[in-house]
Design an enzyme around this catalytic site. Structure first.
Site, PDB file in Angstrom:
ATOM      1  N   LYS A  22       0.831  -1.212   0.000  1.00  0.00           N
ATOM      2  CA  LYS A  22       0.000   0.000   0.000  1.00  0.00           C
ATOM      3  C   LYS A  22       0.867   1.264   0.000  1.00  0.00           C
ATOM      4  CE  LYS A  22      -1.769   1.620   4.026  1.00  0.00           C
ATOM      5  NZ  LYS A  22      -1.487   3.035   4.354  1.00  0.00           N
ATOM      6  N   ASN A  23       1.835   1.320   0.894  1.00  0.00           N
ATOM      7  CA  ASN A  23       2.585   2.566   1.048  1.00  0.00           C
ATOM      8  C   ASN A  23       3.622   2.784  -0.053  1.00  0.00           C
ATOM      9  OD1 ASN A  23       1.020   3.184   3.192  1.00  0.00           O
ATOM     10  ND2 ASN A  23       2.544   2.671   4.770  1.00  0.00           N
ATOM     11  N   ARG A 122       0.347  14.613  13.025  1.00  0.00           N
ATOM     12  CA  ARG A 122       0.773  14.435  11.637  1.00  0.00           C
ATOM     13  C   ARG A 122       0.712  15.710  10.804  1.00  0.00           C
ATOM     14  NH1 ARG A 122      -1.491   8.799   9.453  1.00  0.00           N
ATOM     15  NH2 ARG A 122       0.398   8.891   8.219  1.00  0.00           N
ATOM     16  N   ASP A 305       4.483   0.835  12.124  1.00  0.00           N
ATOM     17  CA  ASP A 305       3.323   0.132  11.572  1.00  0.00           C
ATOM     18  C   ASP A 305       3.236  -1.335  12.029  1.00  0.00           C
ATOM     19  OD1 ASP A 305       2.561   2.424  10.287  1.00  0.00           O
ATOM     20  OD2 ASP A 305       3.341   1.851   8.320  1.00  0.00           O
TER      21      ASP A 305
HETATM   22  N1  EPU Z   1       6.058  14.963  10.633  1.00  0.00           N
HETATM   23  C1  EPU Z   1       6.167  16.309  10.903  1.00  0.00           C
HETATM   24  N2  EPU Z   1       6.087  17.189   9.843  1.00  0.00           N
HETATM   25  C2  EPU Z   1       5.908  16.784   8.557  1.00  0.00           C
HETATM   26  C3  EPU Z   1       5.801  15.408   8.294  1.00  0.00           C
HETATM   27  C4  EPU Z   1       5.898  14.515   9.358  1.00  0.00           C
HETATM   28  O1  EPU Z   1       6.333  16.714  12.047  1.00  0.00           O
HETATM   29  O2  EPU Z   1       5.833  17.638   7.675  1.00  0.00           O
HETATM   30  C5  EPU Z   1       6.149  13.993  11.741  1.00  0.00           C
HETATM   31  C6  EPU Z   1       4.868  13.178  11.922  1.00  0.00           C
HETATM   32  O3  EPU Z   1       3.910  13.870  12.688  1.00  0.00           O
HETATM   33  C7  EPU Z   1       5.387  11.932  12.602  1.00  0.00           C
HETATM   34  C8  EPU Z   1       6.777  11.758  11.975  1.00  0.00           C
HETATM   35  O4  EPU Z   1       7.111  13.011  11.406  1.00  0.00           O
HETATM   36  O5  EPU Z   1       5.513  12.156  13.967  1.00  0.00           O
HETATM   37  C9  EPU Z   1       6.877  10.711  10.898  1.00  0.00           C
HETATM   38  O6  EPU Z   1       5.794  10.834   9.997  1.00  0.00           O
HETATM   39  P1  EPU Z   1       5.918  10.508   8.444  1.00  0.00           P
HETATM   40  O7  EPU Z   1       5.778  11.780   7.687  1.00  0.00           O
HETATM   41  O8  EPU Z   1       7.106   9.677   8.177  1.00  0.00           O
HETATM   42  O9  EPU Z   1       4.602   9.657   8.210  1.00  0.00           O
HETATM   43  P2  EPU Z   1       3.788   9.622   6.875  1.00  0.00           P
HETATM   44  O10 EPU Z   1       4.708   9.821   5.741  1.00  0.00           O
HETATM   45  O11 EPU Z   1       2.597  10.487   7.000  1.00  0.00           O
HETATM   46  C10 EPU Z   1       4.089   7.081   6.358  1.00  0.00           C
HETATM   47  C11 EPU Z   1       3.167   5.908   6.179  1.00  0.00           C
HETATM   48  C12 EPU Z   1       2.572   5.539   7.535  1.00  0.00           C
HETATM   49  C13 EPU Z   1       3.715   5.185   8.478  1.00  0.00           C
HETATM   50  C14 EPU Z   1       4.687   6.374   8.576  1.00  0.00           C
HETATM   51  C15 EPU Z   1       5.909   6.083   9.412  1.00  0.00           C
HETATM   52  C16 EPU Z   1       2.409   6.199   3.919  1.00  0.00           C
HETATM   53  C17 EPU Z   1       1.299   6.509   2.972  1.00  0.00           C
HETATM   54  N3  EPU Z   1       2.142   6.256   5.232  1.00  0.00           N
HETATM   55  O12 EPU Z   1       3.269   8.143   6.872  1.00  0.00           O
HETATM   56  O13 EPU Z   1       1.753   4.394   7.332  1.00  0.00           O
HETATM   57  O14 EPU Z   1       3.216   4.878   9.750  1.00  0.00           O
HETATM   58  O15 EPU Z   1       5.131   6.748   7.253  1.00  0.00           O
HETATM   59  O16 EPU Z   1       6.608   4.999   8.915  1.00  0.00           O
HETATM   60  O17 EPU Z   1       3.498   5.874   3.485  1.00  0.00           O
HETATM   61  C18 EPU Z   1       0.007   2.897   7.785  1.00  0.00           C
HETATM   62  O18 EPU Z   1       0.271   2.326   6.721  1.00  0.00           O
HETATM   63  O19 EPU Z   1      -0.800   2.414   8.647  1.00  0.00           O
HETATM   64  C19 EPU Z   1       0.625   4.186   8.076  1.00  0.00           C
HETATM   65  C20 EPU Z   1       0.150   5.024   8.988  1.00  0.00           C
END
Ligand code: EPU
Length: 417
Positions: A22-23, A122, A305
């Site tokens: 998915k991701n 997030r 995850d």
């Molecule tokens: N964060 C910030 N600012 C930003 C972006 C992120 O402070 O601009 C913080 C977030 O709040 C969090 C941390 O950085 O505390 C890491 O978040 P990240 O941005 O890496 O998460 P994401 O990209 O939104 C992806 C996956 C998630 C997975 C996380 C961490 C996808 C579509 N989603 O989310 O997947 O948990 O990385 O590995 O790739 C899931 O599949 O259930 C899922 C939630």
């Protein structure tokens, strides 16, 4: 609303095929926005989030064709409407991944700010900051991110937190920027590498994906490509934990064990025997699991995850374990539901202490997010008697045919509408 009903107590046995990730699928689909030629993706998982992304791209004018064998062709010849509306974005935060590609290709984009989320705040400040460093003019107004840039220019961008979709968004935008972009403290997740490989096949000039410094030399245009989506490492990990927790013996076909070291290590520590082949993983567990401590962190460390699933395993393990969540500030909602099944869990801040109990008992529980749902399914498979899991639409966002796959492994599980 659909529910899952599980009669627990069966050890999972047999073979199951792992789906595309998915991701990886979600950012890869957004990469189609970067080119006027078709992008053909195979091994696309049949999931609600994928359908949502197809709808989102369709609304922008991308031509979508599906075949009957998990293939999707995305043709963004003309992007008539570079907008992502709140109605779709609120159901899937990964919609933010259209921002970088739209801005790079169309020179403007309007994307709804994703709202609140069950697992943490997030924010998307690092996506915005990175695009601004590349010369974009960005305003946040009326709940939308409005971005403009005649042509993005390469920049050196340091991200003070490792962000997966942030890295992906900026890497995609940088492909069509003027000059070279350096992403520092980039996410090293395998899904970032899968996206980079596809972009490279489309003509992008990217080096360093999989390390914390990614270099992108911008090009004028990207062309079409064909790409097979990597296997889902979190689906793989979820089935492995389910097998280990039930004392099972399974073979996961189409899985990649080489991107799951942190998870396999913990399962071995819990007492599982694991064999990793080129295209499969076998796991056998012939005893009650031992408790394992887990601390989540960006790849290659233990993935957030997989945290909830290990909490279910620890709930019935011998001993006491400590689970620490360092990525998201509210990712313990499953603990309260696991307690309803008889688990002994104490939460203090970002730490959970789990004392293994002899047995869980079936009850009615409620899924709160995708991976929390997976942990409740595992708990239901272990528990004595009947467990009913409510609100399983979360599960359908990220696990393809979960009840069919578990039934194939011998589980007594059914969906009730
Ligand atoms: N964060 C910030 N600012 C930003 C972006 C992120 O402070 O601009 C913080 C977030 O709040 C969090 C941390 O950085 O505390 C890491 O978040 P990240 O941005 O890496 O998460 P994401 O990209 O939104 C992806 C996956 C998630 C997975 C996380 C961490 C996808 C579509 N989603 O989310 O997947 O948990 O990385 O590995 O790739 C899931 O599949 O259930 C899922 C939630």
């Amino acid at each position: 609303m659909d529910k899952l009903i599980i009669e627990g107590g069966v050890a999972l046995k047999g073979d199951v095929r792992i789906s595309g990730a998915k991701n990886a699928a979600l950012p890869l689909m957004c990469a189609a926005l970067l080119s006027g030629d078709p992008l053909i993706l195979s091994n696309v998982p049949h999931l609600r989030d994928v359908t949502t992304m197809l709808r989102l791209l369709g609304q922008m004018g991308v031509n979508v064709s599906l075949d009957d064998r998990s293939g999707v062709e995305l043709h963004a010849r003309d992007i008539s409407n570079p907008v992502a509306d709140y109605e779709l974005v609120k159901t899937m935060r990964a919609s933010i991944l259209v921002l970088g590609p739209l801005l790079a290709r169309c020179g403007s984009a309007r994307v709804s700010l994703p709202g609140g989320c069950a697992i943490g705040l997030r924010p998307v400040n690092l996506h915005i900051k990175g695009l601004e460093a590349m010369g974009a003019e960005i305003k946040v107004e009326q709940g939308y991110i409005s971005a403009k840039a005649t042509r993005l220019r390469g920049a050196r961008i340091f991200m003070d937190i490792v962000t997966v979709t942030g890295t992906e968004n900026l890497m995609m935008a940088a492909c069509l920027a003027d000059g070279t972009t350096i992403l520092e403290n980039a996410a090293r997740e395998p899904e970032v590498v899968d996206l980079a490989n596809c972009l490279i096949a489309m003509g992008a000039r990217i080096t360093g994906a999989g390390t914390d410094i990614i270099k992108v030399e911008g090009v004028k245009t990207l062309h079409g490509a064909t790409h097979a989506i990597m296997p889902d490492r979190i689906e793989t990990g979820t089935f492995l934990v389910a097998a280990a927790a039930t004392g099972g013996n399974v073979r996961l076909v189409g899985a990649d064990g080489h991107i799951l070291d942190a998870v396999l290590d913990k399962l071995r520590e819990a007492g599982a025997e694991i064999d990793v082949g080129t295209d499969e993983i076998r796991l056998a567990m012939d005893k009650k699991p031992r408790s394992v401590n887990v601390r989540t962190a960006p790849y290659p460390a233990f993935p957030t995850d997989m945290q909830a699933q290990f909490m279910a395993l620890n709930a019935v393990a011998n001993g006491t374990s400590v689970v620490t969540e360092t990525i998201f500030e509210n990712r313990f909602m499953h603990a309260l539901e696991l307690q309803r099944l008889g688990a002994d869990i104490e939460i203090a801040g970002n730490t959970a202490v789990i004392r293994g109990v002899a047995q869980l008992q079936g009850a009615t529980v409620m899924a709160t997010d995708l991976r929390a749902s997976a942990s409740l399914v595992i708990a239901g498979l272990i528990a004595e008697g009947k467990t009913t899991i409510d609100r399983i639409y979360h599960l359908d966002r990220g696990y393809e045919c979960i009840e069919e796959k578990l039934t194939q492994l011998g589980a007594r599980i059914r969906r009730s509408s």
